[in-house]
Design a protein around this motif. Structure first.
Motif, PDB file in Angstrom:
ATOM      1  N   ARG A   5       0.796  -1.223   0.000  1.00 45.49           N
ATOM      2  CA  ARG A   5       0.000   0.000   0.000  1.00 45.49           C
ATOM      3  C   ARG A   5       0.831   1.277   0.000  1.00 45.49           C
ATOM      4  NH1 ARG A   5      -5.121  -1.331   4.035  1.00 45.49           N
ATOM      5  NH2 ARG A   5      -5.723  -3.302   3.039  1.00 45.49           N
ATOM      6  N   PHE A   6       2.073   1.179   0.456  1.00 44.34           N
ATOM      7  CA  PHE A   6       2.917   2.377   0.461  1.00 44.34           C
ATOM      8  C   PHE A   6       4.161   2.212  -0.411  1.00 44.34           C
ATOM      9  CE2 PHE A   6       6.495   4.881   2.006  1.00 44.34           C
ATOM     10  CZ  PHE A   6       5.981   6.156   1.856  1.00 44.34           C
ATOM     11  N   ALA A   7       4.977   1.220  -0.109  1.00 43.58           N
ATOM     12  CA  ALA A   7       6.265   1.104  -0.797  1.00 43.58           C
ATOM     13  C   ALA A   7       6.092   0.906  -2.300  1.00 43.58           C
ATOM     14  CB  ALA A   7       7.085  -0.038  -0.204  1.00 43.58           C
ATOM     15  N   ALA A   8       5.151   0.049  -2.703  1.00 40.15           N
ATOM     16  CA  ALA A   8       4.982  -0.223  -4.140  1.00 40.15           C
ATOM     17  C   ALA A   8       4.589   1.032  -4.912  1.00 40.15           C
ATOM     18  CB  ALA A   8       3.979  -1.344  -4.357  1.00 40.15           C
ATOM     19  N   PRO A   9       3.554   1.781  -4.488  1.00 41.36           N
ATOM     20  CA  PRO A   9       3.235   2.987  -5.273  1.00 41.36           C
ATOM     21  C   PRO A   9       4.210   4.142  -5.041  1.00 41.36           C
ATOM     22  CG  PRO A   9       1.703   2.745  -3.446  1.00 41.36           C
ATOM     23  CD  PRO A   9       2.521   1.491  -3.494  1.00 41.36           C
ATOM     24  N   PHE A  10       4.728   4.299  -3.809  1.00 42.56           N
ATOM     25  CA  PHE A  10       5.603   5.446  -3.551  1.00 42.56           C
ATOM     26  C   PHE A  10       6.982   5.233  -4.170  1.00 42.56           C
ATOM     27  CE2 PHE A  10       8.614   7.873  -0.885  1.00 42.56           C
ATOM     28  CZ  PHE A  10       8.135   9.141  -1.150  1.00 42.56           C
ATOM     29  N   TYR A  11       7.679   4.172  -3.766  1.00 43.13           N
ATOM     30  CA  TYR A  11       8.998   3.930  -4.356  1.00 43.13           C
ATOM     31  C   TYR A  11       8.895   3.402  -5.780  1.00 43.13           C
ATOM     32  CZ  TYR A  11      11.672   5.284  -0.357  1.00 43.13           C
ATOM     33  OH  TYR A  11      12.246   6.043   0.619  1.00 43.13           O
ATOM     34  N   GLY A  12       7.768   2.766  -6.100  1.00 44.65           N
ATOM     35  CA  GLY A  12       7.522   2.422  -7.492  1.00 44.65           C
ATOM     36  C   GLY A  12       7.380   3.653  -8.354  1.00 44.65           C
ATOM     37  N   GLY A  13       6.855   4.746  -7.764  1.00 45.68           N
ATOM     38  CA  GLY A  13       6.773   5.998  -8.499  1.00 45.68           C
ATOM     39  C   GLY A  13       8.118   6.672  -8.663  1.00 45.68           C
ATOM     40  N   ILE A  14       9.002   6.496  -7.691  1.00 41.48           N
ATOM     41  CA  ILE A  14      10.352   7.067  -7.794  1.00 41.48           C
ATOM     42  C   ILE A  14      11.196   6.308  -8.813  1.00 41.48           C
ATOM     43  CG2 ILE A  14      12.530   7.396  -6.538  1.00 41.48           C
ATOM     44  CD1 ILE A  14      10.882   8.033  -4.052  1.00 41.48           C
ATOM     45  N   THR A  15      11.121   4.977  -8.767  1.00 42.59           N
ATOM     46  CA  THR A  15      11.952   4.142  -9.651  1.00 42.59           C
ATOM     47  C   THR A  15      11.221   3.739 -10.922  1.00 42.59           C
ATOM     48  OG1 THR A  15      11.219   2.095  -8.579  1.00 42.59           O
ATOM     49  CG2 THR A  15      13.141   3.204  -7.630  1.00 42.59           C
ATOM     50  N   LEU A  16       9.918   4.095 -11.032  1.00 40.42           N
ATOM     51  CA  LEU A  16       9.068   3.707 -12.163  1.00 40.42           C
ATOM     52  C   LEU A  16       8.970   2.197 -12.293  1.00 40.42           C
ATOM     53  CD1 LEU A  16      10.240   6.346 -14.806  1.00 40.42           C
ATOM     54  CD2 LEU A  16       8.581   6.590 -12.951  1.00 40.42           C
ATOM     55  N   ASP A  17       9.012   1.501 -11.165  1.00 40.52           N
ATOM     56  CA  ASP A  17       8.993   0.038 -11.135  1.00 40.52           C
ATOM     57  C   ASP A  17       8.284  -0.420  -9.867  1.00 40.52           C
ATOM     58  OD1 ASP A  17       9.459  -2.678 -11.258  1.00 40.52           O
ATOM     59  OD2 ASP A  17      11.582  -2.525 -10.732  1.00 40.52           O
ATOM     60  N   SER A  19       7.320  -3.256  -9.037  1.00 40.69           N
ATOM     61  CA  SER A  19       7.733  -4.574  -8.539  1.00 40.69           C
ATOM     62  C   SER A  19       8.812  -4.451  -7.467  1.00 40.69           C
ATOM     63  CB  SER A  19       8.252  -5.438  -9.691  1.00 40.69           C
ATOM     64  OG  SER A  19       9.514  -4.966 -10.142  1.00 40.69           O
ATOM     65  N   LEU A  20       9.374  -3.250  -7.295  1.00 40.52           N
ATOM     66  CA  LEU A  20      10.430  -2.984  -6.307  1.00 40.52           C
ATOM     67  C   LEU A  20      11.659  -3.862  -6.547  1.00 40.52           C
ATOM     68  CD1 LEU A  20       8.285  -2.620  -3.043  1.00 40.52           C
ATOM     69  CD2 LEU A  20       8.929  -0.865  -4.716  1.00 40.52           C
ATOM     70  N   SER A  21      11.930  -4.178  -7.800  1.00 39.59           N
ATOM     71  CA  SER A  21      13.104  -4.988  -8.129  1.00 39.59           C
ATOM     72  C   SER A  21      14.322  -4.133  -8.450  1.00 39.59           C
ATOM     73  CB  SER A  21      12.783  -5.902  -9.320  1.00 39.59           C
ATOM     74  OG  SER A  21      12.417  -5.145 -10.457  1.00 39.59           O
ATOM     75  N   THR A  22      14.198  -2.817  -8.290  1.00 36.45           N
ATOM     76  CA  THR A  22      15.334  -1.919  -8.515  1.00 36.45           C
ATOM     77  C   THR A  22      16.386  -2.128  -7.430  1.00 36.45           C
ATOM     78  OG1 THR A  22      13.868  -0.319  -9.536  1.00 36.45           O
ATOM     79  CG2 THR A  22      15.977   0.507  -8.760  1.00 36.45           C
ATOM     80  N   ALA A  23      17.629  -1.898  -7.767  1.00 37.65           N
ATOM     81  CA  ALA A  23      18.739  -2.090  -6.836  1.00 37.65           C
ATOM     82  C   ALA A  23      18.527  -1.301  -5.548  1.00 37.65           C
ATOM     83  CB  ALA A  23      20.051  -1.660  -7.490  1.00 37.65           C
ATOM     84  N   ALA A  24      18.922  -1.885  -4.425  1.00 38.00           N
ATOM     85  CA  ALA A  24      18.764  -1.246  -3.119  1.00 38.00           C
ATOM     86  C   ALA A  24      19.540   0.066  -3.027  1.00 38.00           C
ATOM     87  CB  ALA A  24      19.208  -2.207  -2.013  1.00 38.00           C
ATOM     88  N   ARG A  25      20.583   0.204  -3.827  1.00 36.83           N
ATOM     89  CA  ARG A  25      21.367   1.442  -3.796  1.00 36.83           C
ATOM     90  C   ARG A  25      20.511   2.650  -4.158  1.00 36.83           C
ATOM     91  NH1 ARG A  25      27.101   1.787  -6.888  1.00 36.83           N
ATOM     92  NH2 ARG A  25      27.335  -0.151  -5.699  1.00 36.83           N
ATOM     93  N   VAL A  26      19.548   2.464  -5.077  1.00 35.56           N
ATOM     94  CA  VAL A  26      18.658   3.562  -5.453  1.00 35.56           C
ATOM     95  C   VAL A  26      17.768   3.932  -4.276  1.00 35.56           C
ATOM     96  CG1 VAL A  26      16.868   4.299  -7.065  1.00 35.56           C
ATOM     97  CG2 VAL A  26      18.708   2.788  -7.846  1.00 35.56           C
ATOM     98  N   PHE A  27      17.256   2.918  -3.564  1.00 36.69           N
ATOM     99  CA  PHE A  27      16.438   3.180  -2.383  1.00 36.69           C
ATOM    100  C   PHE A  27      17.256   3.950  -1.335  1.00 36.69           C
ATOM    101  CE2 PHE A  27      15.579   1.903   1.987  1.00 36.69           C
ATOM    102  CZ  PHE A  27      14.285   2.385   2.152  1.00 36.69           C
TER     103      PHE A  27
END
Length: 257
Positions: A5-17, A19-27
């Motif tokens: 409910r939060f990480a997928a749309p919020f960080y998905g909006g930052i990384t445009l992904d 699935s949250l499969s972007t490298a942890a370094r970006v987070f």
């Protein structure tokens, strides 16, 4: 629930992904930035950022040329040669500062990433009053392929139009963005289906989402102002990619990335 409910749309909006499969370094980088200071937008619009850069560059003696595509960047006799359609410039050094796909075409560096994440952002005018979210970003907690999609395509093989991943009330942050009596909203859509959807289909998806979140409001008269499609908004950043990225000295000679 936090991830969905939060990480997928919020960080998905930052990384445009989402699935949250972007490298942890970006987070780690974005989380550090968000915790150390506030997110902001320029009162004069995002164009104020390059305009400021241009002004400072000219003050330092730089010559700015626009609408002059570069066709090649090469090294010869220790100098850099920059070819355009009508001439070739020779310089002590050339800095290639463009998107990865164009950089890969201009310099011979095999490790430049060319896989992309894209997005589509629409801007709408809505009659006041403002939504009660104020300056907060509205996150779409529903899965992108779930009940929030709007099947406006008649072609049975076409992908359904995705719902917006995030909606922001920009004029609540910068009142300069909207005339008196109006509110400026932006909605950002992710994934290939968003690139293929029509402007009207995306607007309908935004109206449907907002109507679900605010059942007491009417959004059918929300005016679409502009649609910005960016197929290559970020290069894909899966785990481990940052160890493989080329450095600024990767090209041969006096050419820098």
């Amino acid at each position: 629930r936090f991830l969905e409910r939060f990480a997928a749309p919020f960080y998905g909006g930052i990384t445009l992904d989402r699935s949250l499969s972007t490298a942890a370094r970006v987070f780690a980088y974005t989380f550090k930035a968000l915790t150390e200071s506030r997110a902001a937008i320029p009162a004069d619009g995002m164009a104020a950022i390059p305009e400021q850069l241009v002004e400072r560059a000219r003050e330092a003696g730089a010559e700015i040329q626009l609408d002059t595509p570069v066709t090649a960047v090469e090294t010869a006799s220790g100098d850099a040669r920059i070819a355009t359609a009508d001439r070739t410039l020779t310089a002590a050094a050339a800095v290639v500062a463009t998107d990865p796909k164009q950089a890969a075409d201009l310099v011979d560096v095999a490790t430049i990433p060319t896989d992309a994440h894209g997005c589509v952002t629409q801007y709408y005018a809505l009659a006041e009053p403002e939504l009660d979210t104020g300056r907060r970003i509205m996150l779409n907690a529903a899965p992108p392929g779930g009940d929030t999609t709007t099947g406006t395509n008649t072609d049975s093989e076409a992908s359904p139009t995705p719902a917006p991943n995030t909606v922001a009330q920009l004029s609540a942050v910068a009142p300069e963005y909207a005339p008196e009596g109006q509110v400026l909203l932006s909605a950002t859509f992710l994934g290939p289906a968003a690139q293929e959807a029509t402007d009207d289909a995306l607007r309908t998806a935004a109206v449907d989402a907002l109507s679900t979140w605010y059942p007491e409001r009417r959004f059918d008269e929300m005016d679409l102002i502009a649609t910005e499609r960016v197929p290559f908004a970020q290069f894909a950043q899966p785990p481990g990619i940052h160890d493989r990225l080329p450095g600024p000295r990767a090209p041969a000679g006096a050419v820098y990335l």
